[in-house]
Write a protein that holds these residues in place. Structure first.
Motif, short mmCIF file in Angstrom:
data_model
loop_
_atom_site.label_atom_id
_atom_site.label_comp_id
_atom_site.label_asym_id
_atom_site.label_seq_id
_atom_site.Cartn_x
_atom_site.Cartn_y
_atom_site.Cartn_z
N LYS A 73 75.00 83.55 -1.24
CA LYS A 73 76.05 82.81 -0.53
C LYS A 73 75.46 81.74 0.39
N ASN A 74 74.51 82.11 1.24
CA ASN A 74 74.02 81.13 2.23
C ASN A 74 72.58 81.37 2.68
N GLN A 75 71.80 82.08 1.90
CA GLN A 75 70.41 82.39 2.26
C GLN A 75 70.29 82.91 3.69
N PHE A 76 71.21 83.76 4.08
CA PHE A 76 71.24 84.45 5.38
C PHE A 76 71.52 83.53 6.56
N GLY A 77 72.15 82.38 6.31
CA GLY A 77 72.57 81.50 7.41
C GLY A 77 71.42 81.06 8.28
N ASP A 78 71.50 81.32 9.58
CA ASP A 78 70.44 80.93 10.51
C ASP A 78 69.54 82.10 10.90
N ASP A 79 69.72 83.24 10.25
CA ASP A 79 68.94 84.42 10.62
C ASP A 79 67.49 84.31 10.15
N LYS A 80 66.60 84.78 10.99
CA LYS A 80 65.18 84.94 10.66
C LYS A 80 64.99 86.45 10.58
N VAL A 81 64.84 86.94 9.36
CA VAL A 81 65.11 88.34 9.05
C VAL A 81 63.86 89.15 8.72
#
Length: 158
Positions: A73-81
């Motif tokens: 969907k969005n490559q985890f948005g702005d999260d650094k995971v």
């Protein structure tokens, strides 16, 4: 676009070693727990999610299907995971569901019946685990074994 700072297999999921050792120094702002059983258990899911207040990290819990969909969907948005998986089988399921990984750290797998290999002290593998790791590596994911950042990294040689 988000960033996967570390993908790790650790059958204890979130614990001190993960939170204190692996999230530091990577710019991580989120920990994603990927475990089908935990994702299906509303109580356990809420226990994990509620831990974010103590460490300042967002905690999300996904099934293998959900984490693949979220990546697509969005490559985890702005999260650094930091993604922590319960086992290698769920890593493979997540890849099959659309998650993309460059590397996988296998760092915590307790000894259990049928264990046939122990590549590092904290990791015991069954023959099935070994086959799954080979399948993951065959998809182009660099697999290695490492307990904590300061311990020796042992690359999977297939």
């Amino acid at each position: 676009m988000g960033q996967i700072n570390l993908a790790r297999v650790d059958d204890r999921l979130i614990h001190g070693k993960v939170m204190q050792k692996w999230t530091k120094g990577l710019g991580t702002n989120s920990v994603y727990v990927v475990d089908n059983a935990t994702a299906a258990d509303d109580f356990m899911k809420s226990v994990y999610v509620s831990t974010n207040s103590t460490g300042g990290l967002k905690i999300k819990v996904y099934s293998t299907k959900e984490v693949g969909e979220e990546w697509q969907k969005n490559q985890f948005g702005d999260d650094k995971v930091l993604i922590v998986f319960k086992n290698v089988k769920e890593v493979k399921e997540s890849l099959d569901n659309g998650l993309k990984l460059d590397e996988l750290c296998v760092g915590g797998a307790a000894k259990k019946p049928g264990t046939v290999e122990k590549p590092i002290p904290d990791v015991s593998l069954t023959a099935e685990d070994q086959q799954t790791i080979k399948a993951i590596a065959d998809e182009g994911v660099k697999v290695y074994f490492q307990s904590v950042p300061e311990s020796k990294r042992v690359d999977y040689k297939g």
